[in-house]
Design a protein around this motif. Structure first.
Motif: not given
Length: 207
Positions: A134-140, A153-162, A193-199
């Protein structure tokens, strides 16, 4: 020498244009027409890393060098973890043509590389994305994937819920599609359908 700030680059570069340029560059590299030095990596004090990359695209009349620092501890300082600069030179005379802020360049280029891969490897009807990060790279990643796939549609998984919730709200507005924080990462992957990992996680984020 032209000096371009991040704001300058944001005005003149868009996802579609960068994706097309990256695809052309990959084609040149595959044909052996993109000489590059191995990436130089120099550890910094207190856990940071300094990176140097030099390459050329003779057919596209480009010769460049990018310098990056990555400092994880900057998160606690309220600073970007990544700082970068790029020098573009004339490949015939060696004269510097432009000096650019490269944090934005790095982020959009990385997103564009994923988009090129998705363009050829994902199903063309891919509509749902699971995004780890849920950071800069995830956005791009999301901005560029949206340029090549009919994402709905997009599902976001992040370590910090807020932070993940704030990111989801920002992306919902920017992309014009539903973006929700996933409560179950396994379900998010299963339904995507697609998984992206920006972490920067040092552990696997899913099985």
């Amino acid at each position: 020498m032209l000096v371009l700030t991040r704001a300058d680059l944001e005005r003149v570069l868009d996802a579609a244009g960068v994706i097309a340029a990256v695809e052309r560059a990959f084609s040149e590299a595959a044909a052996g027409r993109a000489p590059a030095l191995p990436r130089a990596v120099l550890p910094m004090a207190k856990g940071g890393v300094f990176l140097g990359m030099i390459s050329a695209l003779p057919k596209m009349h480009a010769l460049g060098a990018k310098l990056i620092t990555f400092v994880e501890a900057n998160r606690k300082r309220g600073l970007p973890t990544l700082h970068a600069s790029y020098v573009l030179s004339d490949p015939e005379t060696g004269a510097p043509l432009a000096f650019m802020e490269a944090g934005f360049l790095t982020a959009i280029r990385t997103g564009a590389a994923s988009a090129v891969a998705a363009k050829y490897l994902a199903r063309p009807d891919s509509r749902r994305v699971a995004c780890f990060g849920a950071g800069v790279q995830a956005e791009f990643q999301l901005r560029c994937l949206k340029a090549v796939l009919p994402i709905e549609s997009i599902a976001v998984v992040g370590r910090d819920p807020a932070r993940a919730q704030a990111f989801a709200e920002r992306m919902r507005s920017a992309l014009g599609v539903p973006v929700e924080v996933a409560r179950d990462r396994r379900a998010a992957v299963r339904e995507a359908d697609v998984v992206t990992c920006a972490t920067t996680s040092s552990r696997p984020v899913f099985a």
